[in-house]
Write a protein that holds these residues in place. Structure first.
Motif, PDB file in Angstrom:
ATOM      1  N   ASP A 226       0.828  -1.204   0.000  1.00 45.60           N
ATOM      2  CA  ASP A 226       0.000   0.000   0.000  1.00 45.60           C
ATOM      3  C   ASP A 226       0.860   1.249   0.000  1.00 45.60           C
ATOM      4  N   GLN A 227       1.918   1.248   0.793  1.00 46.30           N
ATOM      5  CA  GLN A 227       2.796   2.414   0.817  1.00 46.30           C
ATOM      6  C   GLN A 227       3.506   2.590  -0.519  1.00 46.30           C
ATOM      7  N   ALA A 228       3.833   1.478  -1.185  1.00 50.21           N
ATOM      8  CA  ALA A 228       4.437   1.581  -2.517  1.00 50.21           C
ATOM      9  C   ALA A 228       3.463   2.240  -3.488  1.00 50.21           C
ATOM     10  N   ALA A 229       2.193   1.823  -3.434  1.00 53.90           N
ATOM     11  CA  ALA A 229       1.190   2.436  -4.313  1.00 53.90           C
ATOM     12  C   ALA A 229       1.005   3.909  -3.991  1.00 53.90           C
ATOM     13  N   SER A 230       0.961   4.235  -2.682  1.00 55.32           N
ATOM     14  CA  SER A 230       0.794   5.624  -2.274  1.00 55.32           C
ATOM     15  C   SER A 230       1.981   6.474  -2.690  1.00 55.32           C
ATOM     16  N   SER A 231       3.195   5.953  -2.469  1.00 56.92           N
ATOM     17  CA  SER A 231       4.390   6.733  -2.803  1.00 56.92           C
ATOM     18  C   SER A 231       4.524   6.916  -4.309  1.00 56.92           C
ATOM     19  N   MET A 232       4.165   5.891  -5.082  1.00 58.84           N
ATOM     20  CA  MET A 232       4.228   6.031  -6.529  1.00 58.84           C
ATOM     21  C   MET A 232       3.231   7.075  -7.024  1.00 58.84           C
ATOM     22  N   THR A 233       2.050   7.110  -6.397  1.00 59.31           N
ATOM     23  CA  THR A 233       1.059   8.122  -6.766  1.00 59.31           C
ATOM     24  C   THR A 233       1.579   9.513  -6.459  1.00 59.31           C
ATOM     25  N   ASN A 234       2.102   9.703  -5.237  1.00 61.70           N
ATOM     26  CA  ASN A 234       2.639  11.013  -4.865  1.00 61.70           C
ATOM     27  C   ASN A 234       3.826  11.401  -5.742  1.00 61.70           C
ATOM     28  N   PHE A 235       4.682  10.434  -6.030  1.00 65.02           N
ATOM     29  CA  PHE A 235       5.849  10.692  -6.866  1.00 65.02           C
ATOM     30  C   PHE A 235       5.423  11.099  -8.271  1.00 65.02           C
ATOM     31  N   ALA A 236       4.458  10.373  -8.824  1.00 63.10           N
ATOM     32  CA  ALA A 236       3.995  10.683 -10.172  1.00 63.10           C
ATOM     33  C   ALA A 236       3.363  12.068 -10.239  1.00 63.10           C
ATOM     34  N   VAL A 237       2.575  12.405  -9.217  1.00 66.25           N
ATOM     35  CA  VAL A 237       1.961  13.736  -9.180  1.00 66.25           C
ATOM     36  C   VAL A 237       3.040  14.811  -9.139  1.00 66.25           C
ATOM     37  N   GLY A 238       4.002  14.644  -8.232  1.00 61.79           N
ATOM     38  CA  GLY A 238       5.059  15.640  -8.101  1.00 61.79           C
ATOM     39  C   GLY A 238       5.867  15.810  -9.370  1.00 61.79           C
ATOM     40  N   ILE A 239       6.257  14.699  -9.996  1.00 64.46           N
ATOM     41  CA  ILE A 239       7.049  14.765 -11.224  1.00 64.46           C
ATOM     42  C   ILE A 239       6.263  15.438 -12.338  1.00 64.46           C
ATOM     43  N   TYR A 240       5.017  15.050 -12.478  1.00 61.44           N
ATOM     44  CA  TYR A 240       4.190  15.584 -13.566  1.00 61.44           C
ATOM     45  C   TYR A 240       3.978  17.088 -13.398  1.00 61.44           C
ATOM     46  N   VAL A 241       3.714  17.507 -12.160  1.00 62.45           N
ATOM     47  CA  VAL A 241       3.501  18.927 -11.899  1.00 62.45           C
ATOM     48  C   VAL A 241       4.798  19.704 -12.080  1.00 62.45           C
ATOM     49  N   ALA A 242       5.915  19.159 -11.594  1.00 63.37           N
ATOM     50  CA  ALA A 242       7.204  19.844 -11.726  1.00 63.37           C
ATOM     51  C   ALA A 242       7.566  20.063 -13.189  1.00 63.37           C
ATOM     52  N   ARG A 243       7.379  19.046 -14.004  1.00 61.06           N
ATOM     53  CA  ARG A 243       7.722  19.163 -15.427  1.00 61.06           C
ATOM     54  C   ARG A 243       6.748  20.076 -16.158  1.00 61.06           C
ATOM     55  N   SER A 244       5.513  20.131 -15.702  1.00 61.78           N
ATOM     56  CA  SER A 244       4.495  20.924 -16.399  1.00 61.78           C
ATOM     57  C   SER A 244       4.538  22.406 -16.036  1.00 61.78           C
ATOM     58  N   LEU A 245       4.943  22.728 -14.799  1.00 61.67           N
ATOM     59  CA  LEU A 245       4.801  24.099 -14.317  1.00 61.67           C
ATOM     60  C   LEU A 245       6.111  24.841 -14.119  1.00 61.67           C
ATOM     61  N   GLY A 246       7.231  24.157 -13.884  1.00 58.79           N
ATOM     62  CA  GLY A 246       8.471  24.862 -13.587  1.00 58.79           C
ATOM     63  C   GLY A 246       8.641  25.092 -12.094  1.00 58.79           C
ATOM     64  N   VAL A 247       9.825  25.594 -11.701  1.00 57.07           N
ATOM     65  CA  VAL A 247      10.182  25.604 -10.294  1.00 57.07           C
ATOM     66  C   VAL A 247       9.340  26.577  -9.467  1.00 57.07           C
ATOM     67  N   THR A 248       9.006  27.750 -10.006  1.00 62.26           N
ATOM     68  CA  THR A 248       8.253  28.725  -9.205  1.00 62.26           C
ATOM     69  C   THR A 248       6.818  28.274  -8.978  1.00 62.26           C
ATOM     70  N   ALA A 249       6.112  27.896 -10.052  1.00 66.16           N
ATOM     71  CA  ALA A 249       4.738  27.415  -9.906  1.00 66.16           C
ATOM     72  C   ALA A 249       4.706  26.119  -9.102  1.00 66.16           C
ATOM     73  N   PHE A 250       5.748  25.309  -9.240  1.00 65.62           N
ATOM     74  CA  PHE A 250       5.828  24.090  -8.448  1.00 65.62           C
ATOM     75  C   PHE A 250       5.971  24.427  -6.972  1.00 65.62           C
ATOM     76  N   GLY A 251       6.622  25.549  -6.664  1.00 65.75           N
ATOM     77  CA  GLY A 251       6.691  26.007  -5.283  1.00 65.75           C
ATOM     78  C   GLY A 251       5.320  26.360  -4.733  1.00 65.75           C
ATOM     79  N   VAL A 252       4.461  26.977  -5.569  1.00 57.42           N
ATOM     80  CA  VAL A 252       3.098  27.279  -5.151  1.00 57.42           C
ATOM     81  C   VAL A 252       2.339  25.987  -4.863  1.00 57.42           C
ATOM     82  N   PHE A 253       2.485  24.997  -5.746  1.00 59.18           N
ATOM     83  CA  PHE A 253       1.858  23.697  -5.518  1.00 59.18           C
ATOM     84  C   PHE A 253       2.390  23.075  -4.223  1.00 59.18           C
ATOM     85  N   GLY A 254       3.696  23.276  -3.959  1.00 60.11           N
ATOM     86  CA  GLY A 254       4.283  22.752  -2.734  1.00 60.11           C
ATOM     87  C   GLY A 254       3.676  23.378  -1.487  1.00 60.11           C
TER      88      GLY A 254
END
Length: 432
Positions: free
Chosen positions: A32-60
């Motif tokens: 379950d933690q593997a599934a959860s971490s993969m979901t969080n990781f995928a979200v973070g990577i996708y948002v980081a690549r889509s928005l850039g560092v400043t907008a990614f900071g807002v998401f953070g």
């Protein structure tokens, strides 16, 4: 709807079958933690690549705010559930889950409404992100409550399936968000897919949350819940203060860099954040059946996580820049500078969570609270002091030093709690 089954309290079982049952529950917990971490990781990577560092900071910033609210929900609703209703008769478990999940839903509705109002008042990119977070909070917190409920029942497979449902729903939602191209759209996609999993959780266990009984739940569990509330908010609140302070001292881009480094260590951070889903429930079972084994259980748990984190961090140092940029895009350059201190911080936290699980299982809420308040103060002080002295890298090293020191405090308190229990072995566990 298929009713949930739980293991009976106090049922005798051969040692071999007991060990197999523990391994099975921990295996589903890891899955379950593997599934959860993969979901969080995928979200973070996708948002980081889509928005850039400043907008990614807002998401953070929205992400760490969600972490604070999640901590409130866990402290009031689900932490007492795991401590007092793990491995109890099914009727007792079902009644507790209905009240606990109703409490989590009520927390999401109340704080979500406040986030919505504040976000609309702020306006702009940050305000819109917080307004959308407010709308999504009830579903996010209810989904987390189901996971805790399943692990309390020893049914980690259902928690794993629920996280898979979230992950599957997340795929089309993220595609749509990427076309919109705003932080608010990604927050809605992330929270909306969690709401899908929350609704499915009701079907999995055949229980409906009872918000009307939230007050009764809080009254019954107040000896634990309010201490856990302060303790949990100390954890997430410290992260939020560090993020906001780092944004003021260094800039919002620094928040994005720290979040990028956390993504690189995502598998272990996700395990640490959701550790009590598995370990507190298992430690509570150890306390009931073989309390003399609790210290060894906690030591193996903490040491195993610390070693795994160090190995993962060492592997990250070997990642070539080209591959890192492929994963994190423009965030990679600043995030890669934080790998060493971030790894040491996660290893220290992993060691400390072993002791934390033992204190929770013993119901030693006062000692647990003292340890966490000390850890949170060190975290904020080290993170912001380091930022003032040496920017983003200094903040990362300050947090690493604070985490290692805090881990020692957790273990000192666990040793004292075990001695107290040996002198006065009166259980705090309640099942009705």
């Amino acid at each position: 709807m298929t009713p949930m089954t739980t293991e009976g309290a106090g049922t005798a079982a051969p040692a071999g079958s007991t060990r197999r049952a523990v391994v099975g529950r921990l295996s589903w917990g890891l899955a379950d933690q593997a599934a959860s971490s993969m979901t969080n990781f995928a979200v973070g990577i996708y948002v980081a690549r889509s928005l850039g560092v400043t907008a990614f900071g807002v998401f953070g910033l929205a992400w760490v705010t969600y972490g604070v609210v999640l901590s409130v929900s866990r402290g009031l609703a689900t932490d007492p559930l795991v401590v007092r209703f793990s491995g109890v008769p099914e009727a007792s478990w079902r009644g507790a889950v209905a009240r606990s999940s109703g409490t989590a839903l009520g927390v999401g509705a109340a704080i979500g409404a406040a986030c919505l109002v504040v976000g609309l008042a702020l306006g702009g990119g940050v305000g819109h992100a917080f307004a959308c977070l407010g709308v999504m909070l009830p579903g996010l917190l209810l989904q987390d409550a189901w996971r805790y409920s399943f692990f309390a029942a020893g049914a980690g497979r259902k928690a794993f399936v629920n996280d898979l449902v979230w992950g599957v729903a997340l795929v089309p939602a993220m595609v749509v968000a990427a076309r919109v191209g705003s932080v608010a759209a990604f927050v809605l996609a992330w929270g909306g897919s969690a709401a899908v999993a929350a609704v499915y959780g009701c079907r999995q266990c055949g229980i409906r949350p009872r918000m009307t009984e939230a007050r009764g739940w809080l009254r019954e569990q107040r000896d634990l819940s309010y201490r856990y509330l302060v303790e949990n908010v100390g954890v997430s609140g410290a992260s939020q203060l560090r993020a906001y302070g780092l944004g003021v001292i260094v800039g919002v881009g620094a928040v994005g860099a720290v979040r990028g480094a956390e993504l690189l260590l995502g598998p272990f951070l996700a395990v640490l954040m959701g550790l009590s889903l598995v370990t507190v429930a298992e430690a509570a079972r150890v306390v009931r059946r073989a309390p003399h084994r609790l210290a060894r259980f906690c030591l193996l748990l903490g040491a195993g996580q610390a070693v795994a984190a160090l190995l993962w961090g060492a592997a990250l140092l070997l990642v070539p820049d080209r591959l890192g940029e492929l994963v994190l895009g423009g965030v990679w350059g600043s995030a890669s500078e934080l790998v060493v201190p971030a790894t040491l911080g996660v290893a220290g936290a992993g060691l400390g969570t072993g002791a934390a699980a033992g204190l929770r299982a013993l119901g030693a809420a006062r000692r647990s609270l003292r340890s966490q308040l000390f850890a949170s103060a060190c975290y904020v002080g080290g993170g912001l002091g380091g930022a003032a002295a040496a920017g983003t890298v200094g903040s990362a090293w300050g947090v690493a030093a604070a985490t290692v020191c805090s881990s020692a405090v957790w273990w000192l308190h666990l040793r004292s709690a075990l001695r107290e229990r040996h002198r006065n072995p009166i259980p705090e566990v309640r099942t009705s």
